[in-house]
Design an enzyme around this catalytic site. Structure first.
Site, PDB file in Angstrom:
ATOM      1  N   CYS A 251       0.856  -1.197   0.000  1.00  0.00           N
ATOM      2  CA  CYS A 251       0.000   0.000   0.000  1.00  0.00           C
ATOM      3  C   CYS A 251       0.889   1.243   0.000  1.00  0.00           C
ATOM      4  O   CYS A 251       0.796   2.102   0.882  1.00  0.00           O
ATOM      5  CB  CYS A 251      -0.953  -0.001   1.188  1.00  0.00           C
ATOM      6  N   CYS A 252       1.750   1.342  -1.002  1.00  0.00           N
ATOM      7  CA  CYS A 252       2.897   2.249  -0.953  1.00  0.00           C
ATOM      8  C   CYS A 252       2.614   3.686  -1.368  1.00  0.00           C
ATOM      9  O   CYS A 252       3.367   4.596  -1.003  1.00  0.00           O
ATOM     10  CB  CYS A 252       4.018   1.704  -1.829  1.00  0.00           C
ATOM     11  N   ALA A 253       1.606   3.935  -2.207  1.00  0.00           N
ATOM     12  CA  ALA A 253       1.400   5.278  -2.756  1.00  0.00           C
ATOM     13  C   ALA A 253       1.128   6.298  -1.646  1.00  0.00           C
ATOM     14  O   ALA A 253       0.498   5.953  -0.643  1.00  0.00           O
ATOM     15  CB  ALA A 253       0.236   5.255  -3.743  1.00  0.00           C
ATOM     16  N   PRO A 254       1.648   7.524  -1.780  1.00  0.00           N
ATOM     17  CA  PRO A 254       2.326   8.111  -2.947  1.00  0.00           C
ATOM     18  C   PRO A 254       3.830   7.881  -2.997  1.00  0.00           C
ATOM     19  O   PRO A 254       4.512   8.465  -3.840  1.00  0.00           O
ATOM     20  CB  PRO A 254       2.019   9.598  -2.798  1.00  0.00           C
ATOM     21  N   GLY A 255       4.376   7.060  -2.103  1.00  0.00           N
ATOM     22  CA  GLY A 255       5.756   6.651  -2.240  1.00  0.00           C
ATOM     23  C   GLY A 255       6.750   7.313  -1.317  1.00  0.00           C
ATOM     24  O   GLY A 255       7.958   7.055  -1.431  1.00  0.00           O
ATOM     25  N   GLY A 256       6.301   8.139  -0.399  1.00  0.00           N
ATOM     26  CA  GLY A 256       7.240   8.806   0.508  1.00  0.00           C
ATOM     27  C   GLY A 256       8.050   7.822   1.334  1.00  0.00           C
ATOM     28  O   GLY A 256       9.275   7.970   1.478  1.00  0.00           O
ATOM     29  N   LYS A 257       7.386   6.820   1.877  1.00  0.00           N
ATOM     30  CA  LYS A 257       8.102   5.835   2.697  1.00  0.00           C
ATOM     31  C   LYS A 257       8.957   4.925   1.835  1.00  0.00           C
ATOM     32  O   LYS A 257      10.049   4.518   2.253  1.00  0.00           O
ATOM     33  CB  LYS A 257       7.099   5.033   3.535  1.00  0.00           C
ATOM     34  N   ASP A 320       1.595  -0.189   5.421  1.00  0.00           N
ATOM     35  CA  ASP A 320       0.961   1.099   5.727  1.00  0.00           C
ATOM     36  C   ASP A 320      -0.498   0.953   5.305  1.00  0.00           C
ATOM     37  O   ASP A 320      -0.878   1.304   4.192  1.00  0.00           O
ATOM     38  CB  ASP A 320       1.669   2.214   4.972  1.00  0.00           C
ATOM     39  N   CYS A 373      -2.438   5.923   9.585  1.00  0.00           N
ATOM     40  CA  CYS A 373      -2.539   7.335   9.970  1.00  0.00           C
ATOM     41  C   CYS A 373      -3.901   7.567  10.635  1.00  0.00           C
ATOM     42  O   CYS A 373      -4.541   8.586  10.427  1.00  0.00           O
ATOM     43  CB  CYS A 373      -2.331   8.268   8.785  1.00  0.00           C
TER      44      CYS A 373
END
EC number: 2.1.1.176
Length: 436
Positions: A251-257, A320, A373
């Site tokens: 569940c990576c988007a938007p990719g900050g992590k 995430d 979050c």
């Protein structure tokens, strides 16, 4: 296009359940003069932030509620009320410009209604709101279900959480360790005349005194720095990354992590980043490219491992998980309009399904970091408690961080005015393979 009309049209899509502000507002901003785009954004986000309060005031001012087909007029009224009570726009301009937008909606009948209601609000609004202050929905500007949930889960902190949710979020940066250490980048900001200070919990985090255009940040185009909240920055270090590891970012988007993992440990064997929607991975690729990083991106349902997993185990997994986003309301105030109490059990069920599906892909001895979050324990410590109870090979590890509050399982970070967003982490280790 009049910025009030643009904001109202975006909000109408949210009120009718058709879109979020993030998806509806950009289409409207394209129709507004560049000089008015800042005002349009403020009107849309500000109205959403105070909507629970403004909507109850509107009920007091209207003789009857709007029909569902008139959500655009309803949104225009709320935009007018927001201007009267939360901006420095002169009342005559706020009323006149807002009323004039009814013609563009092709609903001329609404002009008289909007004019009468907004002028009454100008005269009586403060007194009406003062009389409604006993209602916690009015006082906190949170929908009733959420206000009650926060009060039940966080009896000592709930009012501070609501205040933080209503405050404008700070702009927080993540320094790319591949280029600079934080102190060196702070010096670059000082040379550029940009006020900033080190974050308390993230070793890479910097909070700006005032938000600014990213194009003015030293080395932004070159990948020296990214915009990311401090709470989200904790994930990379909590994963205890080491050279040669294969890492999954689910569940990576938007990719900050995703990017932070690669910045924090440059000798990983591979990072696989997956997300449900292919279009969301476009943003992930853009972020990777700007930073000069690479990961394997896969559009898929993380639960359907047979469609994307090659059978080679991961030593680290970041989950995430999709959640209510109640910890980031200050950044996405339309959550107050779109989320409902019934969403929470469904999200908790999805979060459990993701844990169950991804756990077999983790190597024995590997770590899974669960993150949301959300500020609601239903999606956090209770999800982890249930997973541990049904998964014999899983154990929880302590996290040596100061941030947040220790929970029965994991740590809960609550939104802080001027500081980090609301966030949750739990760290799990696989001590044995699943049977069968």
């Amino acid at each position: 296009m009049n910025p009030r009309l643009a904001a109202a049209r975006a909000l109408a899509s949210v009120l009718s359940g058709k879109a979020s502000l993030n998806s509806a507002l950009p289409m409207q901003l394209d129709k507004v003069d560049e000089r008015d785009r800042g005002l349009t954004q403020d009107l849309a986000f500000g109205t959403a932030r105070w909507e629970p309060r403004l909507a109850l005031l509107a009920e007091q001012l209207l003789q009857k509620p709007f029909k569902s087909a008139d959500s655009d007029v309803q949104a225009l009224l709320l935009v007018g009320l927001y201007q009267l009570f939360y901006t420095r726009i002169p009342a005559h301009a706020a009323i006149g410009e807002t009323v004039g937008c009814a013609e563009k909606l092709k609903k001329p009948w609404a002009k008289g209604l909007l004019n009468a209601v907004l002028r009454r609000a100008q005269r009586e609004g403060e007194a009406l709101l003062a009389g409604m202050e006993r209602d916690p929905v009015v006082r906190t500007a949170h929908p009733r279900w959420l206000q009650k949930s926060l009060k039940a889960f966080w009896p000592e902190q709930w009012e501070a959480i609501c205040a933080a949710n209503n405050a404008h979020p700070p702009m927080i940066l993540r320094v790319n360790r591949r280029h600079h250490r934080r102190d060196a980048y702070l010096a670059l900001l000082a040379d550029a005349g940009i006020g900033a200070s080190a974050c308390r919990y993230s070793q890479d985090g910097i909070v700006l005194t005032e938000a600014c255009d990213v194009r003015t940040l030293p080395g932004f185009a070159e990948g020296w720095v990214s915009v990311q909240d401090e709470a989200a920055q904790l994930a990379a270090d909590l994963l205890d990354l080491a050279p040669g590891q294969r890492v999954l970012d689910a569940c990576c988007a938007p990719g900050g992590k995703t990017c932070h993992l690669l910045e924090a440990q440059g000798d990983l064997d591979q990072v696989v980043a997956i997300d449900l929607e292919a279009k969301r991975l476009t943003r992930v690729r853009e972020n990777l490219d700007r930073l000069g990083l690479d990961a394997e991106l896969i559009a898929c349902d993380a639960r359907e491992t047979a469609t994307w997993w090659d059978g080679k185990p991961f030593q680290r997994i970041l989950l995430d998980a999709p959640c209510s986003a109640t910890g980031v309301i200050r950044r996405h105030p339309d959550i107050k309009l779109t989320r409902q109490a019934d969403d929470i059990p469904a999200l908790a069920s999805l979060q459990g399904e993701l844990l169950d599906a991804l756990w077999p892909t983790l190597a024995v001895g590997g770590l899974l970091l669960y993150a949301t979050c959300s500020s609601l324990p239903t999606e956090n410590t209770e999800v982890i408690e249930a997973f541990l109870a049904r998964t014999p090979g899983a154990r929880e590890l302590d996290m040596a961080i100061e941030a947040g509050l220790r929970q029965p399982h994991g740590r809960q970070l609550l939104a802080q005015e001027g500081g980090h967003d609301g966030f949750y982490y739990a760290k799990l280790i696989k001590i044995a393979a699943s049977r069968g």
